[in-house]
Write a protein that holds these residues in place. Structure first.
Motif, PDB file in Angstrom:
ATOM      1  N   ILE A 186      48.748  16.525  27.591  1.00 47.30           N
ATOM      2  CA  ILE A 186      49.839  17.143  28.531  1.00 47.30           C
ATOM      3  C   ILE A 186      51.064  16.285  27.885  1.00 47.30           C
ATOM      4  O   ILE A 186      51.216  15.238  27.813  1.00 47.30           O
ATOM      5  CB  ILE A 186      49.319  16.594  30.008  1.00 47.30           C
ATOM      6  CG1 ILE A 186      48.209  17.360  30.568  1.00 47.30           C
ATOM      7  CG2 ILE A 186      50.700  16.828  30.970  1.00 47.30           C
ATOM      8  CD1 ILE A 186      47.789  17.203  31.585  1.00 47.30           C
TER       9      ILE A 186
ATOM     10  N   VAL B 233      48.248  11.966  28.183  1.00 49.81           N
ATOM     11  CA  VAL B 233      49.646  12.317  28.605  1.00 49.81           C
ATOM     12  C   VAL B 233      50.644  11.716  27.913  1.00 49.81           C
ATOM     13  O   VAL B 233      50.393  10.432  27.702  1.00 49.81           O
ATOM     14  CB  VAL B 233      49.811  11.872  29.999  1.00 49.81           C
ATOM     15  CG1 VAL B 233      51.225  12.394  30.570  1.00 49.81           C
ATOM     16  CG2 VAL B 233      48.557  12.702  31.124  1.00 49.81           C
TER      17      VAL B 233
ATOM     18  N   ILE C  24      49.204  21.460  27.261  1.00 50.87           N
ATOM     19  CA  ILE C  24      49.927  21.695  28.639  1.00 50.87           C
ATOM     20  C   ILE C  24      51.244  21.198  28.513  1.00 50.87           C
ATOM     21  O   ILE C  24      51.355  19.669  28.281  1.00 50.87           O
ATOM     22  CB  ILE C  24      49.224  21.344  29.795  1.00 50.87           C
ATOM     23  CG1 ILE C  24      47.802  21.781  29.875  1.00 50.87           C
ATOM     24  CG2 ILE C  24      49.944  21.733  31.160  1.00 50.87           C
ATOM     25  CD1 ILE C  24      46.695  21.008  29.540  1.00 50.87           C
TER      26      ILE C  24
END
Length: 554
Positions: A213, A240, A278
């Motif tokens: 992400i 992330v 993402i």
């Protein structure tokens, strides 16, 4: 109440008021006199007079960035309008609502040799979300165009242009309105609360053991629910990566992307290579993560945004037209954690990187890198940090920033042209203590930003002066030759001291760690006028120290 006599000007002003537009930045001029008279004498508006049009537009952008509402900039005819363009382009790519209202000559005066006259209609067409070319007389058609422009700025989060031709006389006033303009109701389009092809999306998510992400710049702190962030942190298959401007924080997130990946070899990159990427938020600063994802393409790249999806990595497979918060609230309850060592592998590397970084920072000499460590570490909690482009934002990405501090940078076009003006506008547009960190070239380029009567007394500028465009020493291809120093780096021996004196700002200077510590203390202790702390760093050592940092991370 005093109104301009020209009916078209009355219509524009009344529709702006009816639509809830409150902040008006006026660039002084003659052709826009009917608008200036009407806006400035109407208590529904907060009006600001900014003489330099480029600065005025970026000042407006800074206010809009903070208020999340369209801000209007008003100018006279001719080249004045063109000076708004850099801010218009920035607003377009940063999704910031901006309303440009330009006064124009009547169509019969265009291209006949009349003074201060250019072809103004559609001049921002490539970088605007709506263009309202009005006719000279007030009409329902004109009213609808004005309404549509303002609504487009709100719904499409971008700049719009309203071009209004006025014939002389321009300064006549009346005590009563001669128009009752049509004001339409804003029908906001609510983003879908359901995920397109949800079953397939859930299946791909659950099957993936490596989900990356990547979060770019977000102009709104806490835009994603804390429960969602906690879910990311607990999932062993999720890594992330956050940029400094994402304004999202969690101890398990990697907030210095270049610190993690710059020392990677091919084997490390293969370990980081995601099956699903993402992305959400704005433009990505890190060139290294862009290069990595373009080479090691994910099988699926999903971008989540209510308006646009850029194929930054040449791998985009799905654009979810939703707010990120809504997307994850719909998706995560239907997913399950995949057995994976993706996070643990990368987290172990990043923990080691952080130790190496602290060791390196403790031993380096006074330099840009050391200054950024000290300056960012000194920022007041719950303040707002504005950062200029080029090397400033890149250094900032290497330093831990307190989660209570909101961070902003003009990354739509990544230009240096209006950083200071934007920071001043942002300081006016919010109640927080605003600190602006800038490089010398950015500061000098936008020095007219200080020609502004509205700078808050507690506004702080930290100017890192390394004698030129330090970014060009960091980039590949740097050679210590006259052509480089003159045409790329823009070497100089200028300082901000006399500019500060001219604009009645407090000025402090630092040339080493001791004077920097004292300068920072003085900077925050002085709140009766804006302040500049100018920090002079060694031109020839800065890039050497930064490049050595990445070598010593392993």
């Amino acid at each position: 109440m005093i109104y301009p006599k020209i009916a078209l000007a009355q219509s524009i002003i009344e529709i702006c008021s009816g639509k809830g537009i409150t902040n008006i930045i006026i660039s002084p001029g003659s052709r826009n006199a009917p608008l200036t008279i009407g806006f400035a004498q109407n208590p529904n508006f907060n009006c600001y007079s900014i003489a330099d049009e480029r600065c005025a537009a970026f000042f407006a952008l800074g206010i809009a960035q903070q208020t999340k509402m369209p801000t209007a900039v008003v100018c006279t005819s001719g080249s004045a309008l063109l000076n708004y363009y850099p801010a218009v382009a920035e607003a377009f790519y940063s999704q910031i609502p901006l309303i440009v209202i330009s006064a124009d000559r009547p169509q019969s005066k265009i291209d006949i040799g009349d003074g201060q006259t250019i072809r103004q209609e559609n001049v921002f067409q490539n970088h605007s979300v709506y263009n309202a070319n009005l006719t000279e007389e007030a009409s329902i058609e004109n009213d609808l165009k004005i309404n549509k422009a303002i609504e487009a700025a709100i719904l499409q989060k971008g700049p719009v242009h309203i071009n209004a031709p006025f014939e002389e006389p321009l300064y006549e006033t009346v005590s009563e309105l001669s128009v009752a303009p049509t004001i339409t109701h804003l029908e906001e389009i609510i983003g879908a609360g359901t995920i397109e092809n949800e079953a397939e999306t859930v299946s791909v998510w659950n099957a993936s053991k490596r989900k990356l992400i990547l979060i770019g710049g977000i102009n709104e702190a806490n835009s994603v629910d804390k429960e969602i962030l906690e879910n990311f942190a607990k999932d062993p298959s999720i890594v992330v990566l956050t940029e400094t401007t994402s304004n999202l924080h969690h101890p398990s997130f990697i907030n210095s992307i270049d610190t993690l990946i710059t020392p990677f070899d091919d084997a490390d990159f293969k370990d980081l290579e995601p099956e699903v990427l993402i992305t959400f938020g704005g433009m990505i600063v890190s060139k290294r993560i862009k290069a990595f994802l373009r080479k090691y393409k994910p099988e699926h790249h999903w971008h989540i945004d209510t308006l646009r999806a850029y194929d930054t990595f040449n791998a985009l497979t799905k654009h979810f037209v939703m707010e990120p918060d809504a997307f994850f609230k719909a998706l995560l309850p239907k997913t399950e954690f995949a057995a994976s060592d993706y996070f643990s592998k990368i987290d172990q590397i990043y923990d080691l990187r952080k130790i190496r970084k602290e060791e390196y920072l403790r031993k380096i000499a006074f330099s840009d890198f050391k200054v950024f460590e000290k300056v960012i570490g000194s920022l007041p909690k719950n303040s707002q940090l504005q950062i200029s482009n080029s090397s400033a934002i890149r250094y900032a990405q290497l330093i831990e920033i307190d989660p209570s501090i909101e961070v902003y940078c003009n990354r739509g076009t990544s230009g240096i042209d209006g950083s200071t003006s934007t920071a001043v506008g942002a300081a006016v547009g919010n109640d927080k203590q605003t600190v602006f960190i800038t490089g010398d070239i950015s500061f000098l380029y936008d020095s007219n930003a200080l020609w502004n009567s509205y700078i808050p007394e507690n506004f702080k500028i930290i100017l890192i002066n390394n004698g030129g465009g330090g970014i060009f020493r960091i980039l590949p291809g740097h050679e210590e030759k006259p052509v480089f120093n003159t045409y790329f780096e823009t070497s100089h021996h200028l300082t901000a001291e006399h500019l500060a004196k001219m604009y009645k700002m407090h000025y402090f200077a630092a040339t080493d760690e001791e004077s920097l510590t004292g300068g920072i203390k003085s900077l925050y202790a002085t709140n009766n006028a804006p302040c500049i702390l100018e920090v002079f760093t060694p031109t020839l050592e800065n890039d050497v120290i930064l490049k050595q940092y990445f070598k010593e991370l392993v």
